[in-house]
Design an enzyme around this catalytic site. Structure first.
Site, PDB file in Angstrom:
ATOM      1  CB  CYS A  64      -0.924  -0.020   1.219  1.00 16.76           C
ATOM      2  SG  CYS A  64      -1.892   1.500   1.403  1.00 16.76           S
ATOM      3  CD1 TRP A  97      -6.614  -3.488   4.456  1.00 19.00           C
ATOM      4  CD2 TRP A  97      -4.828  -4.442   3.494  1.00 19.00           C
ATOM      5  NE1 TRP A  97      -6.291  -2.749   3.353  1.00 19.00           N
ATOM      6  CE2 TRP A  97      -5.207  -3.300   2.734  1.00 19.00           C
ATOM      7  CE3 TRP A  97      -3.728  -5.196   3.083  1.00 19.00           C
ATOM      8  CZ2 TRP A  97      -4.518  -2.907   1.592  1.00 19.00           C
ATOM      9  CZ3 TRP A  97      -3.045  -4.799   1.935  1.00 19.00           C
ATOM     10  CH2 TRP A  97      -3.437  -3.678   1.208  1.00 19.00           C
ATOM     11  CE  LYS A 129     -10.323   1.447   0.647  1.00 22.32           C
ATOM     12  NZ  LYS A 129      -9.775   2.360  -0.374  1.00 22.32           N
ATOM     13  CB  VAL A 130     -11.454  -2.195   6.774  1.00 25.22           C
ATOM     14  CG1 VAL A 130     -10.244  -2.621   7.584  1.00 25.22           C
ATOM     15  CG2 VAL A 130     -12.715  -2.216   7.625  1.00 25.22           C
ATOM     16  CB  SER A 131      -7.927   1.850   4.523  1.00 24.72           C
ATOM     17  OG  SER A 131      -8.084   2.855   5.525  1.00 24.72           O
ATOM     18  CB  VAL A 132      -3.144  -0.503   5.814  1.00 24.50           C
ATOM     19  CG1 VAL A 132      -3.531  -1.749   6.558  1.00 24.50           C
ATOM     20  CG2 VAL A 132      -2.973  -0.797   4.323  1.00 24.50           C
ATOM     21  CD  GLU A 147      -5.711  10.921   4.947  1.00 22.33           C
ATOM     22  OE1 GLU A 147      -4.664  10.851   4.261  1.00 22.33           O
ATOM     23  OE2 GLU A 147      -6.829  10.558   4.533  1.00 22.33           O
ATOM     24  CB  SER A 148      -1.332   7.952   4.772  1.00 21.29           C
ATOM     25  OG  SER A 148      -1.797   8.595   3.592  1.00 21.29           O
ATOM     26  CE1 TYR A 194      -4.982   1.682  -5.210  1.00 23.40           C
ATOM     27  CE2 TYR A 194      -3.610   3.653  -5.237  1.00 23.40           C
ATOM     28  CZ  TYR A 194      -3.836   2.353  -4.837  1.00 23.40           C
ATOM     29  OH  TYR A 194      -2.906   1.714  -4.041  1.00 23.40           O
TER      30      TYR A 194
END
Length: 332
Positions: A64, A97, A129-132, A147-148, A194
């Site tokens: 990611c 994930w 949504k489930v994110s890294v 949030e990156s 994306y």
């Protein structure tokens, strides 16, 4: 794409909110608390927790780019002994994930195998949504921030008093210029790949790819005269751009059909990529094999899940960026 619905994991294509008229629209992140040196509010008044060694944990995946931003900043700021890390498997399965082994999330939460367990521990009725990446508070057993863009700014500043690291990747004197570049790079490059790869109509795909390569052309011209994006100093905008560039030829060019040109066809961009890759601590955050395996395992993109052998990338070959003046990273 699977997601959580009222705290329950639902498989199937339930994340329809990310598609509008065949075009991909990224769902906003939901957790935006902060960490500061003493727990005072964040830069925009966000609720904050105090910086403490061993309290916070990053849940990431090498595939990611958003997670890679946080790994880069962790290394560059010397936080390896302050903030621990768990790395998910590169392939997204029915449970999203997934970690190869149960991960210790602290004393208040049972060990987890799936990223969605972190979300329901933080909000039992979470929908979305489930994110890294996730910046996790082991002490309280909840997500601080997912949030990156926020996390890299937290890591840039909050723990300086614990490490003595004075490198500043978002210095006040350059913030206007950094933000001026961050916006189009996010829209047209970071998220643009994306929008191309997940497009469901020809027109949406062509719009995304055209916008992407127009922006790459703009950056290529800019880098002919500027060592880094914001000038002579390496800053967070370079980190944000790098994580997409490093994935371009090995994943986005093929899997996402971003194939008008290779990154290697851009002399300035490809040399800029190699310079950043060769910075101390950065190559350790890159796993080309996992990046390829992860993107080519997306069934709706690549039904056979066959991972190509190429391209062969030599990121250690010399770069020519020293021909332009540069002063490294701003220090506090």
């Amino acid at each position: 794409m699977p997601q959580l619905v009222d705290g329950k994991w639902e498989t199937g294509d339930v994340a329809a909110s990310e598609m509008k008229n065949g075009a991909f629209h990224r769902e906003p992140t939901r957790f935006h608390n902060w960490v500061t040196a003493d727990g005072t509010p964040g830069p925009d008044g966000q609720p904050a927790l105090p910086a403490e060694a061993g309290r916070y944990h990053l849940f990431v995946a090498f595939i990611c780019p958003w997670a890679s931003r946080t790994l880069l900043m962790r290394n560059l700021k010397g936080l390896q002994d302050i903030i621990s890390v768990s790395v998910a498997e590169p392939e997204l399965g029915e449970n999203g994930w997934t970690y190869a082994e149960p991960q210790d999330a602290g004393p208040r939460v049972a060990k987890i195998r799936y990223q969605h367990e972190l979300y329901t521990a933080s909000d039992p009725h979470y929908t979305g949504k489930v994110s890294v990446p996730v910046l996790w508070d082991r002490k309280e057993g909840r997500i601080v921030n997912n949030e990156s863009a926020d996390i890299i700014r937290i890591l840039n500043k909050a723990f300086n008093h614990l490490t003595g690291n004075r490198l500043d990747f978002y210095p006040e004197t350059l913030r206007r210029e950094i933000d001026r570049w961050n916006a189009p790079i996010y829209e047209k490059v970071n998220n643009g790949v994306y929008r191309a790869g997940f497009a469901k109509t020809q027109s949406a795909y062509e719009e995304a790819v055209t916008s992407l390569f127009d922006m790459l052309d703009t950056i290529e011209a800019h880098l002919s005269q500027s060592r880094y994006i914001a000038g002579v100093h390496f800053t967070e905008v370079d980190i944000r751009l790098f994580v997409t560039l490093i994935r371009f030829d090995c994943a986005y060019h093929g899997a996402f059909k971003c194939n008008l040109r290779r990154l290697e066809d851009y002399p300035n961009l490809s040399n800029y990529l190699r310079e950043i890759y060769q910075w101390p601590g950065i190559r350790d955050t890159v796993r080309i094999d996992q990046i390829k395996r992860g993107y080519y395992s997306l069934v709706h993109i690549n039904p056979t899940k066959i991972v190509p052998l190429g391209p062969v990338l030599d990121l250690d070959q010399p770069h020519d960026r020293a021909r332009l003046s540069g002063q490294g990273v701003v220090t506090l």
